[in-house]
Design a protein around this motif. Structure first.
Motif, PDB file in Angstrom:
ATOM      1  N   LYS A 230       0.845  -1.194   0.000  1.00  0.00           N
ATOM      2  CA  LYS A 230       0.000   0.000   0.000  1.00  0.00           C
ATOM      3  C   LYS A 230       0.883   1.249   0.000  1.00  0.00           C
ATOM      4  N   PRO A 231       0.669   2.151  -0.973  1.00  0.00           N
ATOM      5  CA  PRO A 231       1.534   3.335  -1.046  1.00  0.00           C
ATOM      6  C   PRO A 231       1.208   4.346   0.051  1.00  0.00           C
ATOM      7  N   VAL A 232       2.242   4.795   0.735  1.00  0.00           N
ATOM      8  CA  VAL A 232       2.089   5.836   1.756  1.00  0.00           C
ATOM      9  C   VAL A 232       3.189   6.877   1.561  1.00  0.00           C
ATOM     10  N   LEU A 233       2.992   8.033   2.173  1.00  0.00           N
ATOM     11  CA  LEU A 233       4.020   9.067   2.183  1.00  0.00           C
ATOM     12  C   LEU A 233       4.474   9.265   3.612  1.00  0.00           C
ATOM     13  N   VAL A 234       5.776   9.093   3.831  1.00  0.00           N
ATOM     14  CA  VAL A 234       6.331   9.197   5.174  1.00  0.00           C
ATOM     15  C   VAL A 234       6.927  10.584   5.373  1.00  0.00           C
ATOM     16  N   LYS A 235       6.610  11.189   6.491  1.00  0.00           N
ATOM     17  CA  LYS A 235       7.144  12.516   6.813  1.00  0.00           C
ATOM     18  C   LYS A 235       8.544  12.358   7.413  1.00  0.00           C
ATOM     19  N   LEU A 236       9.553  12.888   6.726  1.00  0.00           N
ATOM     20  CA  LEU A 236      10.939  12.764   7.178  1.00  0.00           C
ATOM     21  C   LEU A 236      11.323  13.933   8.093  1.00  0.00           C
ATOM     22  N   PRO A 237      12.261  13.698   9.019  1.00  0.00           N
ATOM     23  CA  PRO A 237      12.670  14.777   9.938  1.00  0.00           C
ATOM     24  C   PRO A 237      13.670  15.720   9.274  1.00  0.00           C
ATOM     25  N   GLU A 238      13.257  16.315   8.177  1.00  0.00           N
ATOM     26  CA  GLU A 238      14.151  17.181   7.416  1.00  0.00           C
ATOM     27  C   GLU A 238      13.324  18.288   6.772  1.00  0.00           C
ATOM     28  N   ILE A 239      13.744  19.528   6.983  1.00  0.00           N
ATOM     29  CA  ILE A 239      13.021  20.672   6.421  1.00  0.00           C
ATOM     30  C   ILE A 239      13.113  20.651   4.896  1.00  0.00           C
ATOM     31  N   ASP A 240      11.998  20.881   4.240  1.00  0.00           N
ATOM     32  CA  ASP A 240      12.010  21.001   2.785  1.00  0.00           C
ATOM     33  C   ASP A 240      11.944  22.459   2.355  1.00  0.00           C
ATOM     34  N   PHE A 241      11.095  23.246   3.034  1.00  0.00           N
ATOM     35  CA  PHE A 241      10.866  24.623   2.603  1.00  0.00           C
ATOM     36  C   PHE A 241      10.308  25.451   3.756  1.00  0.00           C
ATOM     37  N   ILE A 242      10.858  26.656   3.945  1.00  0.00           N
ATOM     38  CA  ILE A 242      10.351  27.569   4.966  1.00  0.00           C
ATOM     39  C   ILE A 242       9.624  28.719   4.263  1.00  0.00           C
ATOM     40  N   ASP A 243       8.327  28.764   4.470  1.00  0.00           N
ATOM     41  CA  ASP A 243       7.485  29.734   3.759  1.00  0.00           C
ATOM     42  C   ASP A 243       7.321  31.014   4.587  1.00  0.00           C
ATOM     43  N   ASP A 244       8.420  31.721   4.775  1.00  0.00           N
ATOM     44  CA  ASP A 244       8.376  32.954   5.568  1.00  0.00           C
ATOM     45  C   ASP A 244       9.321  33.978   4.945  1.00  0.00           C
ATOM     46  N   LYS A 245       9.019  35.252   5.145  1.00  0.00           N
ATOM     47  CA  LYS A 245       9.854  36.346   4.643  1.00  0.00           C
ATOM     48  C   LYS A 245      10.122  36.183   3.130  1.00  0.00           C
ATOM     49  N   GLU A 246      11.423  36.102   2.719  1.00  0.00           N
ATOM     50  CA  GLU A 246      11.744  35.933   1.295  1.00  0.00           C
ATOM     51  C   GLU A 246      11.139  34.637   0.747  1.00  0.00           C
ATOM     52  N   GLY A 247      10.848  33.705   1.649  1.00  0.00           N
ATOM     53  CA  GLY A 247      10.260  32.437   1.201  1.00  0.00           C
ATOM     54  C   GLY A 247       8.828  32.593   0.699  1.00  0.00           C
ATOM     55  N   LYS A 248       8.127  33.616   1.138  1.00  0.00           N
ATOM     56  CA  LYS A 248       6.707  33.715   0.732  1.00  0.00           C
ATOM     57  C   LYS A 248       6.532  33.969  -0.767  1.00  0.00           C
ATOM     58  N   PRO A 249       7.244  34.946  -1.353  1.00  0.00           N
ATOM     59  CA  PRO A 249       7.112  35.071  -2.816  1.00  0.00           C
ATOM     60  C   PRO A 249       7.580  33.809  -3.543  1.00  0.00           C
ATOM     61  N   VAL A 250       8.614  33.157  -3.008  1.00  0.00           N
ATOM     62  CA  VAL A 250       9.086  31.909  -3.618  1.00  0.00           C
ATOM     63  C   VAL A 250       7.980  30.852  -3.548  1.00  0.00           C
ATOM     64  N   GLY A 251       7.362  30.714  -2.382  1.00  0.00           N
ATOM     65  CA  GLY A 251       6.264  29.751  -2.227  1.00  0.00           C
ATOM     66  C   GLY A 251       5.109  30.061  -3.169  1.00  0.00           C
ATOM     67  N   ILE A 252       4.803  31.340  -3.338  1.00  0.00           N
ATOM     68  CA  ILE A 252       3.726  31.745  -4.252  1.00  0.00           C
ATOM     69  C   ILE A 252       4.072  31.358  -5.681  1.00  0.00           C
ATOM     70  N   GLN A 253       5.310  31.602  -6.087  1.00  0.00           N
ATOM     71  CA  GLN A 253       5.718  31.267  -7.453  1.00  0.00           C
ATOM     72  C   GLN A 253       5.728  29.753  -7.652  1.00  0.00           C
ATOM     73  N   LYS A 254       6.259  29.012  -6.672  1.00  0.00           N
ATOM     74  CA  LYS A 254       6.305  27.559  -6.791  1.00  0.00           C
ATOM     75  C   LYS A 254       4.902  26.982  -6.933  1.00  0.00           C
ATOM     76  N   HIS A 255       3.985  27.562  -6.204  1.00  0.00           N
ATOM     77  CA  HIS A 255       2.671  26.926  -6.061  1.00  0.00           C
ATOM     78  C   HIS A 255       1.623  27.505  -7.005  1.00  0.00           C
ATOM     79  N   ILE A 256       1.622  28.818  -7.157  1.00  0.00           N
ATOM     80  CA  ILE A 256       0.556  29.480  -7.933  1.00  0.00           C
ATOM     81  C   ILE A 256       1.052  29.835  -9.330  1.00  0.00           C
ATOM     82  N   GLY A 257       2.285  30.340  -9.393  1.00  0.00           N
ATOM     83  CA  GLY A 257       2.843  30.648 -10.705  1.00  0.00           C
ATOM     84  C   GLY A 257       2.361  31.954 -11.301  1.00  0.00           C
ATOM     85  N   ARG A 258       1.655  32.752 -10.550  1.00  0.00           N
ATOM     86  CA  ARG A 258       1.436  34.137 -10.990  1.00  0.00           C
ATOM     87  C   ARG A 258       1.334  35.052  -9.783  1.00  0.00           C
TER      88      ARG A 258
END
Lengths: 330, 330
Positions: A219-247
């Motif tokens: 059965k396929p599952v997704l395991v949460k690893l103890p490793e940060i992938d992305f911090i969506d704060d400050k300069e990260g917010k426009p990056v998160g918007i571009q990654k996710h929304i693209g406009r």
């Protein structure tokens, strides 16, 4: 055709009853802030207006902590993490002698957090990783259905700002797509974003840990690893918007310096744009904090808002009520 | 009220004219594949059906290369990268003696790709990084508006499968939200996904490079860095779906082993699910390739589809036409 006609009539009635026809933003006092929101929406939605924006491009982004729900005396997700560590302690006898867990389990929160960010990181990882996404979803669901705010005694999911719920609904009724863009954990917020804010999981952007695809007993599952992938704060917010929304968004709502870059990013594109900051200045009905606060510090973003004419909302004078439960018994 | 009434009448007329009322999937021959799609949609949308799924949870995911548009003789994005390198060569005199660029600029594609994945990586990074997202958007927009497929002489954006466009529309007309989940570059696909597929940028998930927020002359931009952030292929596809959508799809469409984990992930949740593979078996109208192909290899996923009863579409016998331009002059 009969069933179809019934559905059509129902659609029309629903349309007429929708918030789009009612007076918008009933919990907002008349003033510059409310007027600014209403005029912005009129200008970008009126066909023929020089500021008209096609519905597909009506993207509005909202910070969560301190903008849609409260963030004092501590981020609610930290309360979740602390509760999880306590609940998991019986399976982790080693925590009795290992910081920051030892202090935490003795009820010494200050001692537990004395280790600073690495200590907080350990608490977050212990409570947010090492399980599947489905398991994590369940623990958040159980917690958010029961845990209460230390000051008001209300469920955390009730600690949402009624005037901001009205803004979310008002924008959607005018063809906007509303997104949450928060430093909080994306999988934490998604558990309640649809029910509480009307924002579906695919429109929630947040911080995240790495995930691993695995087959467990086929059965396929997704395991949460103890490793940060992305911090969506400050300069990260426009990056998160571009990654996710693209406009680029055309409206952005925040309350702290962590939202500054998201508002700058929104302000920079051509056309009429709405940048709004919620100022926590109501110690009586909520909390009062800004330049000196460790949580939700509002300093540089406030100066920039003043300099650029962005909307700054006074919770005290712009909002008739803050929480929907005001005036009701607990 | 007059303006409002006019809009209501218009809405009704649009509703009646919408594909939901027409015969679905006109470019599909009657057969098990078409029947499987239509029955699935009926079962998950009929109120009272034991397989009913609420509209908010009707998530359908589509691979792009080989599933929505062609991928032979090479991924179209690679053609873009090669064209970009040629266009940028005057600004890079050092490429004249540096592989893989030297071979590429001499027209020796085989020599250029002899360096394997590192060589391809260098070509992709040179053409996809070191500029802002707005600049990249413009180069893709210019290219996709002009570049033509070497075999058909049609624009690449015309090399899309008419029967799959009908599936996208049919699902949306039935309350589905359609997502692209592709190993291709997310910022490449987003330039044309809305116009070509009706899929807005925020519903495109793909591979991506890291981004950096910067103020240039006080104006916020996002710079594309020459560093991989995420590969949305194989085990990455369920991860990308979770990161971006946050819930399991109920329908998944692919064509190769790179889509296997996405189909497994979709199949594993409870309820009626649709898993579909497009089999390229029409050398005359398109291309014929499967187990032995270097591009779009269909081997393990085909075996699993057979074993589990997933839908396998024969382009040759299930599709009346493949491209919308068939039967028209170039």
């Amino acid at each position: 055709m009969e069933e179809k006609m019934k559905r059509l009539v129902l659609s029309i009635l629903l349309l007429l009853a929708s918030p789009a026809w009612a007076q918008p933003l009933p919990s907002w006092n008349d003033g510059a802030a409310k007027q600014g929101i209403v005029e912005f929406v009129k200008d970008v939605t009126a066909k023929g207006s020089k500021d008209y924006v096609a519905p597909a491009e009506r993207i509005a982004v909202f910070d969560n902590d301190g903008t849609l729900w409260a963030e004092q005396p501590a981020y609610f997700q930290l309360a979740f993490a602390l509760d999880r560590v306590k609940a998991m302690a019986p399976q982790h006898p080693e925590w009795k002698t290992k910081e920051p867990f030892a202090s935490l389990l003795k009820g010494d929160l200050k001692g537990a957090l004395a280790g600073g960010e690495p200590a907080i990181g350990q608490i977050v990882m212990a409570s947010h990783a090492g399980m599947t996404t489905d398991e994590f979803d369940k623990t958040v669901r159980d917690w958010i259905g029961a845990a209460k705010h230390p000051k008001t005694g209300r469920l955390y999911s009730q600690m949402v700002y009624q005037p901001m719920l009205e803004v979310l609904r008002y924008l959607r009724a005018n063809g906007f797509k509303t997104f949450i863009v928060s430093g909080g954990g994306v999988e934490f917020m998604r558990v309640f974003s649809e029910r509480v804010y009307g924002v579906p999981p695919e429109q929630v952007i947040g911080s995240s840990g790495k995930l691993k695809f695995e087959l467990r007993d086929g059965k396929p599952v997704l395991v949460k690893l103890p490793e940060i992938d992305f911090i969506d704060d400050k300069e990260g917010k426009p990056v998160g918007i571009q990654k996710h929304i693209g406009r680029r968004p055309i409206a952005a709502f925040g309350n702290s310096d962590g939202d500054l870059q998201m508002l700058q990013f929104t302000a920079a594109s051509a056309g009429k744009r709405l940048m709004l900051l919620v100022h926590h200045d109501d110690a009586e009905r909520e909390f009062a904090y800004d330049r000196q606060s460790h949580i939700g510090k509002l300093d540089k973003a406030w100066d920039e808002a003043k300099a650029k004419g962005w909307t700054v909302v006074s919770m005290k004078s712009d909002w008739k009520k803050i929480f929907s439960f005001e005036g009701t018994k607990q």
